[in-house]
Design a protein around this motif. Structure first.
Motif, mmCIF file in Angstrom:
data_model
loop_
_atom_site.group_PDB
_atom_site.id
_atom_site.type_symbol
_atom_site.label_atom_id
_atom_site.label_comp_id
_atom_site.label_asym_id
_atom_site.label_seq_id
_atom_site.Cartn_x
_atom_site.Cartn_y
_atom_site.Cartn_z
ATOM 1 N N GLU A 138 -2.985 -9.061 1.366
ATOM 2 C CA GLU A 138 -3.263 -8.105 0.331
ATOM 3 C C GLU A 138 -1.709 -7.202 0.009
ATOM 4 O O GLU A 138 -1.944 -6.666 -1.100
ATOM 5 C CB GLU A 138 -3.904 -6.645 0.962
ATOM 6 C CG GLU A 138 -5.373 -7.311 1.461
ATOM 7 C CD GLU A 138 -6.217 -6.110 1.901
ATOM 8 O OE1 GLU A 138 -5.585 -5.235 2.471
ATOM 9 O OE2 GLU A 138 -7.218 -6.281 1.735
ATOM 10 N N TRP B 139 0.892 -1.058 -0.025
ATOM 11 C CA TRP B 139 0.037 -0.017 0.058
ATOM 12 C C TRP B 139 0.846 1.215 -0.017
ATOM 13 O O TRP B 139 0.584 2.314 -0.716
ATOM 14 C CB TRP B 139 -1.094 -0.142 1.110
ATOM 15 C CG TRP B 139 -2.133 -0.928 1.418
ATOM 16 C CD1 TRP B 139 -2.142 -2.030 1.951
ATOM 17 C CD2 TRP B 139 -3.105 -1.115 0.293
ATOM 18 N NE1 TRP B 139 -3.335 -2.911 1.678
ATOM 19 C CE2 TRP B 139 -3.837 -2.317 0.704
ATOM 20 C CE3 TRP B 139 -3.441 -0.179 -0.440
ATOM 21 C CZ2 TRP B 139 -5.061 -2.539 -0.157
ATOM 22 C CZ3 TRP B 139 -4.890 -0.445 -1.174
ATOM 23 C CH2 TRP B 139 -5.550 -1.736 -0.947
ATOM 24 N N ARG C 107 -5.196 -14.379 -6.128
ATOM 25 C CA ARG C 107 -6.537 -14.871 -5.689
ATOM 26 C C ARG C 107 -6.196 -16.055 -4.611
ATOM 27 O O ARG C 107 -5.261 -17.080 -4.876
ATOM 28 C CB ARG C 107 -7.188 -15.453 -6.694
ATOM 29 C CG ARG C 107 -7.616 -14.205 -7.701
ATOM 30 C CD ARG C 107 -8.543 -14.697 -8.867
ATOM 31 N NE ARG C 107 -8.270 -13.802 -9.921
ATOM 32 C CZ ARG C 107 -7.350 -13.709 -10.835
ATOM 33 N NH1 ARG C 107 -6.243 -14.623 -10.770
ATOM 34 N NH2 ARG C 107 -7.432 -13.000 -12.010
ATOM 35 N N GLU D 282 -3.367 -7.957 -6.152
ATOM 36 C CA GLU D 282 -4.815 -8.147 -6.579
ATOM 37 C C GLU D 282 -4.812 -9.505 -7.472
ATOM 38 O O GLU D 282 -5.869 -9.732 -7.948
ATOM 39 C CB GLU D 282 -5.047 -6.724 -7.322
ATOM 40 C CG GLU D 282 -5.015 -5.530 -6.437
ATOM 41 C CD GLU D 282 -5.250 -4.258 -7.135
ATOM 42 O OE1 GLU D 282 -6.225 -4.585 -8.230
ATOM 43 O OE2 GLU D 282 -4.616 -3.212 -6.921
ATOM 44 N N LYS E 113 -1.849 -0.597 -9.644
ATOM 45 C CA LYS E 113 -2.360 -1.746 -9.135
ATOM 46 C C LYS E 113 -1.391 -2.268 -8.146
ATOM 47 O O LYS E 113 -0.208 -2.126 -8.145
ATOM 48 C CB LYS E 113 -2.776 -3.078 -9.890
ATOM 49 C CG LYS E 113 -3.813 -2.432 -10.911
ATOM 50 C CD LYS E 113 -4.383 -3.562 -11.574
ATOM 51 C CE LYS E 113 -5.454 -3.315 -12.709
ATOM 52 N NZ LYS E 113 -6.628 -2.418 -12.484
ATOM 53 N N ARG E 114 -1.892 -3.078 -7.293
ATOM 54 C CA ARG E 114 -1.029 -4.020 -6.309
ATOM 55 C C ARG E 114 -0.621 -5.238 -6.645
ATOM 56 O O ARG E 114 -1.711 -6.010 -7.456
ATOM 57 C CB ARG E 114 -1.509 -4.168 -5.007
ATOM 58 C CG ARG E 114 -1.393 -2.979 -3.844
ATOM 59 C CD ARG E 114 -2.222 -3.300 -2.624
ATOM 60 N NE ARG E 114 -3.577 -3.522 -3.129
ATOM 61 C CZ ARG E 114 -4.292 -4.504 -3.001
ATOM 62 N NH1 ARG E 114 -3.684 -5.773 -2.912
ATOM 63 N NH2 ARG E 114 -5.477 -4.765 -3.194
#
Length: 156
Positions: free
Chosen positions: A116, A85, A111, A108, A104-105
């Motif tokens: 995160e 972040w 999955r 993401e 984006k991270r």
């Protein structure tokens, strides 16, 4: 792939993604690079611990050298994937509005990884470098799945 100093997480992600793209037959269709939001280690190779842990899984990071994010990166790349972040926020502050959609991270795409962010292993023990690899492998596989299903962008 972007982290703070470009010596642990982002070069690991670059190396993993390059290897996974080659295995998927997509290496000639996707350009992969890594950089840091800070210029602490420009020109240095990846951290020796990152290299050693990556090598145990078959990834060679030895040719990489740290660099800082360049303003041209926002236009040049289709995706700029931050490891956490804080680095995402730094990119968002610096990125021109027209290119914000590219930020984006990496996680993401991870999955089911249950995390995160890719945590910084620099001040931790050996287990942290293995955790980085676990997360990065999961996210790179997810990214490749997405690229394969949506069609990889062609760069001439």
């Amino acid at each position: 792939m972007i982290c703070m100093g470009n010596i642990c997480r982002s070069p690991t992600a670059e190396g993993v993604l390059r290897a996974r793209l080659a295995a998927a037959g997509l290496a000639d269709r996707v350009r992969v690079d890594s950089a840091g939001t800070h210029a602490y280690h420009v020109g240095e190779p990846p951290d020796e611990r990152s290299q050693a842990h990556a090598a145990r899984r078959g990834y060679d990071l030895s040719a990489q050298r740290a660099r800082a994010v360049d303003d041209d990166d926002f236009e040049r790349f289709d995706l700029l994937l931050a490891m956490d972040w804080d680095n995402l926020a730094l990119l968002q502050e610096r990125c021109p509005p027209a290119y914000q959609r590219k930020l984006k991270r990496l996680m993401e795409f991870g999955r089911g990884a249950g995390c995160e962010v890719v945590p910084d292993p620099y001040y931790g023990d050996a287990a942290g470098f293995d955790r980085v690899l676990d997360l990065v492998e999961a996210a790179c596989d997810g990214l490749i799945d997405e690229l394969s299903s949506s069609g990889t962008p062609r760069r001439e």
